[in-house]
Design a protein around this motif. Structure first.
Motif, mmCIF file in Angstrom:
data_model
loop_
_atom_site.group_PDB
_atom_site.id
_atom_site.type_symbol
_atom_site.label_atom_id
_atom_site.label_comp_id
_atom_site.label_asym_id
_atom_site.label_seq_id
_atom_site.Cartn_x
_atom_site.Cartn_y
_atom_site.Cartn_z
ATOM 1 N N GLN A 120 0.844 -1.330 0.165
ATOM 2 C CA GLN A 120 0.132 -0.155 0.155
ATOM 3 C C GLN A 120 1.116 1.473 -0.062
ATOM 4 O O GLN A 120 0.863 2.393 0.543
ATOM 5 C CB GLN A 120 -0.908 0.157 1.325
ATOM 6 N N PRO A 121 1.511 1.221 -0.798
ATOM 7 C CA PRO A 121 1.904 2.759 -0.418
ATOM 8 C C PRO A 121 1.163 3.478 -0.891
ATOM 9 O O PRO A 121 0.166 3.912 -1.820
ATOM 10 C CB PRO A 121 2.839 2.441 -2.862
ATOM 11 N N HIS A 122 1.976 5.448 -0.959
ATOM 12 C CA HIS A 122 0.710 6.465 -1.162
ATOM 13 C C HIS A 122 0.708 6.534 -2.196
ATOM 14 O O HIS A 122 -0.337 7.093 -2.905
ATOM 15 C CB HIS A 122 1.884 7.940 -0.306
ATOM 16 N N VAL A 123 1.463 6.577 -2.906
ATOM 17 C CA VAL A 123 1.591 6.804 -4.978
ATOM 18 C C VAL A 123 2.436 5.972 -6.132
ATOM 19 O O VAL A 123 3.441 5.590 -5.531
ATOM 20 C CB VAL A 123 2.353 8.687 -5.050
ATOM 21 N N VAL A 124 1.550 5.384 -6.805
ATOM 22 C CA VAL A 124 1.635 4.510 -7.505
ATOM 23 C C VAL A 124 2.088 5.760 -9.125
ATOM 24 O O VAL A 124 0.889 6.275 -9.595
ATOM 25 C CB VAL A 124 0.698 3.264 -8.176
ATOM 26 N N VAL A 125 2.963 4.763 -9.458
ATOM 27 C CA VAL A 125 3.415 6.051 -10.821
ATOM 28 C C VAL A 125 3.788 5.173 -11.517
ATOM 29 O O VAL A 125 4.443 3.996 -11.426
ATOM 30 C CB VAL A 125 4.455 5.843 -10.854
ATOM 31 N N ALA A 126 3.166 4.678 -12.669
ATOM 32 C CA ALA A 126 2.923 3.354 -13.461
ATOM 33 C C ALA A 126 2.771 3.808 -15.331
ATOM 34 O O ALA A 126 2.221 4.912 -15.491
ATOM 35 C CB ALA A 126 1.820 2.454 -13.266
ATOM 36 N N THR A 127 3.151 2.746 -16.233
ATOM 37 C CA THR A 127 3.189 3.075 -17.594
ATOM 38 C C THR A 127 1.429 2.126 -17.566
ATOM 39 O O THR A 127 1.463 1.319 -17.131
ATOM 40 C CB THR A 127 4.226 2.337 -18.641
ATOM 41 N N PRO A 128 0.717 1.654 -18.957
ATOM 42 C CA PRO A 128 -0.549 1.411 -18.339
ATOM 43 C C PRO A 128 -0.303 -0.117 -17.656
ATOM 44 O O PRO A 128 -1.066 -0.519 -18.122
ATOM 45 C CB PRO A 128 -1.200 1.760 -19.521
ATOM 46 N N GLY A 129 0.464 -0.421 -19.639
ATOM 47 C CA GLY A 129 0.418 -1.631 -19.368
ATOM 48 C C GLY A 129 0.777 -2.595 -18.145
ATOM 49 O O GLY A 129 0.177 -4.255 -18.439
ATOM 50 N N ARG A 130 2.401 -2.478 -18.147
ATOM 51 C CA ARG A 130 2.378 -3.133 -16.667
ATOM 52 C C ARG A 130 1.591 -2.958 -15.853
ATOM 53 O O ARG A 130 0.978 -4.279 -14.893
ATOM 54 C CB ARG A 130 3.780 -2.695 -16.817
ATOM 55 N N LEU A 131 0.931 -2.141 -14.930
ATOM 56 C CA LEU A 131 -0.009 -1.681 -14.036
ATOM 57 C C LEU A 131 -1.219 -2.629 -14.921
ATOM 58 O O LEU A 131 -1.918 -3.418 -13.307
ATOM 59 C CB LEU A 131 -0.681 -0.192 -14.194
ATOM 60 N N ALA A 132 -1.955 -2.590 -15.930
ATOM 61 C CA ALA A 132 -2.999 -3.240 -16.189
ATOM 62 C C ALA A 132 -3.014 -4.588 -16.246
ATOM 63 O O ALA A 132 -3.233 -5.701 -15.142
ATOM 64 C CB ALA A 132 -3.797 -3.258 -17.861
#
Ligand SMILES: Nc1ncnc2c1ncn2[C@@H]1O[C@H](COP(=O)(O)OP(=O)(O)OP(=O)(O)O)[C@@H](O)[C@H]1O
Length: 479
Positions: A120-132
């Motif tokens: 549960q990090p406060h902020v998630v920074v992602a590129t869409p492909g990997r997060l999906a």
């Protein structure tokens, strides 16, 4: 002009900004931060290098300090390097808060990412492909309570270009709460305004910097008209001149393809220029390592594809060279925006062949600025022409003997598998499409030829008739 306190930031955060040299808000910050802090959705469109990142990071950190929990904020961005850069801003500005961020991008270890997400990090920074991918494959984390969804380079995330994010975005959006703040930022937002409004936004506050031009005044925008065969000689000459004249300058050269990027890097190294490359066929770790070396000025020249065109903030970059004229004005705006950032000066030089002149006109129309010719001693360029072209050819031969093209094919197949497609079926489909296209082309050509023949026949008939008529008239006249 307002200061950060009057915009609603706490003293500790204002102090943190000062430590980073962020003393006065830029216009995009001054205008967008208050509505975001009031709880509104926001769309911010401001020129490259104008501080859009802090315009969304600061309000999120402020709000997080008032009610800290995880996962509080999700930031989506089109490239992996940009994700790291944004996460760093969150980390530095949120340090007094103990802000925990998590970066979810392709090319890195999936298991450790899953573990980080479940913490549960406060902020998630992602590129869409990997997060999906994580959403589809695991249920150990939830984003159902996030307060902020941010799309950085929002227009790129929503356009259906060579990397199409729309399916992944759908997967991600389905897991987010309807009640959230959505923030969209880019230097080229207005072109995709309609699509952006479909991201279920609630009467968003829209702000666009008022300016006729779409590039910054500090940027000196130039072009060199050159035949294709002389392009590389111009490039080598330009770099030689810049490196002779300046010690502390960095240069980014943008190319059209990964292969071109590789060839130019190798070629410039043959000429002893400290060059490094960045393109999507490199391993992710190598990409990060190269970017870090360029940022630290270990290498002064970065040859990159458009993977580096958006968002990267490297203050030492004084020159951007477009080895090819970008096909879209939008791409041009982002590429040249890698220099002349945060009020600094910079130069961009676009190499233009006779076939690209219409592209330059379209760029000039969009940015409302005329590019000026860059003066070059042509004699000097011609002196190195043969040497440069021979070097390039040698490198191309060297590259052909490696498995560069093969790797590209393997990467393509991997990508298709990840998208849930069968590479062999796709190849068959592509071949069939190509066959249909070529048949259509042949058919069209045949029709054109037959029209041409008909026209020719009709013309011939007309001419014969006219001749006969003339003869007849002449015979009547003599009779
Ligand atoms: N208020 C400020 N005062 C001085 N410098 C600032 C301020 N806000 C941001 N900066 C600095 O300006 C630089 C550019 O900011 P940023 O990367 O956010 O630009 P951007 O608008 O997102 O550009 P792009 O469209 O290219 O992504 C960064 O180095 C950042 O630290």
């Amino acid at each position: 002009m307002a200061d950060f306190s009057s915009l609603g930031l706490s003293d500790w955060l204002v102090k943190q900004c000062k430590q980073l040299g962020i003393n006065k808000p830029t216009p995009v910050q001054e205008n967008c931060m208050p509505p975001i802090l009031e709880g509104r959705d926001c769309m911010g469109c401001a020129k490259t290098g104008s501080g859009k990142t802090a315009a969304f990071v600061l309000p999120v950190v402020q709000k997080l300090s008032e009610d800290p929990y995880g996962i509080f904020c999700l930031v989506l961005t089109p490239t992996r390097e940009l994700a790291y850069q944004i996460a760093e801003q969150f980390r530095v500005l949120g340090k007094p808060l103990g802000l925990r961020d998590c970066i979810i991008v392709g090319g890195m270890d999936m298991v450790s990412q899953a573990l980080e997400l479940s913490n549960q990090p406060h902020v998630v920074v992602a590129t869409p492909g990997r997060l999906a991918d994580h959403i589809r494959s695991s249920d150990t984390f939830s984003m159902s309570k996030i307060q902020f969804l941010i799309l950085d380079e929002a227009d790129r995330l929503l356009e259906q270009g060579c990397t199409d994010f729309t399916k992944d975005l759908e997967t991600i959006l389905a897991t987010l709460p309807a009640k959230r703040q959505t923030l969209l930022f880019s230097a080229t937002l207005t072109d995709t305004l309609h699509e952006l409004k479909n991201i279920a936004m609630n009467k968003p506050f829209f702000w666009e910097s008022k300016s006729e031009t779409r590039t910054v005044e500090e940027l000196d925008q130039r072009y060199i008209l050159t035949p294709e065969k002389v392009k590389d000689a111009y490039l080598v000459h330009l770099i030689q001149t810049f490196t002779d004249e300046h010690d502390d300058w960095s240069i980014i050269i943008f190319t059209n393809t990964c292969k071109d990027c590789q060839v130019l890097t190798m070629m410039l190294r043959e000429f002893n220029f400290p060059t490094i490359s960045l393109h999507s066929m490199m391993k992710q770790k190598q990409r990060f390592a190269n970017l870090a070396k360029f940022k630290a000025s270990v290498f002064k020249i970065l040859v990159a594809t458009d993977v580096a065109a958006r968002g990267l903030d490297i203050p030492t970059v004084q020159v951007v060279i477009n080895h090819n004229t970008p096909g879209l004005p939008k791409i041009y705006i982002h590429r040249v925006g890698r220099t002349a950032r945060a009020g600094r000066n910079g130069v961009s030089i676009t190499l233009v062949t006779q076939y690209d002149i219409h592209l330059v006109h379209s760029i000039e129309g969009q940015i409302q600025t005329k590019l000026k010719e860059y003066p070059v001693e042509e004699k000097e360029v011609l002196k190195i022409l043969t040497q440069v072209n021979v070097t390039r050819r040698e490198i191309e031969i060297k590259l052909e003997s490696t498995d560069f093209d093969e790797k590209k094919e393997i990467n393509k197949r991997k990508q298709l598998i990840l998208e849930g497609k069968d590479p062999d079926l796709e190849a068959k489909r592509k071949a069939e499409l190509e066959k249909i296209r070529s048949q259509k082309k042949k058919f069209k050509l045949k029709i054109q030829e037959s029209i041409q023949r008909q026209k020719h026949g009709q013309l011939k008939k007309k001419l014969i008739k006219r001749k006969q008529l003339k003869k007849k008239k002449a015979a009547q006249a003599t009779a």
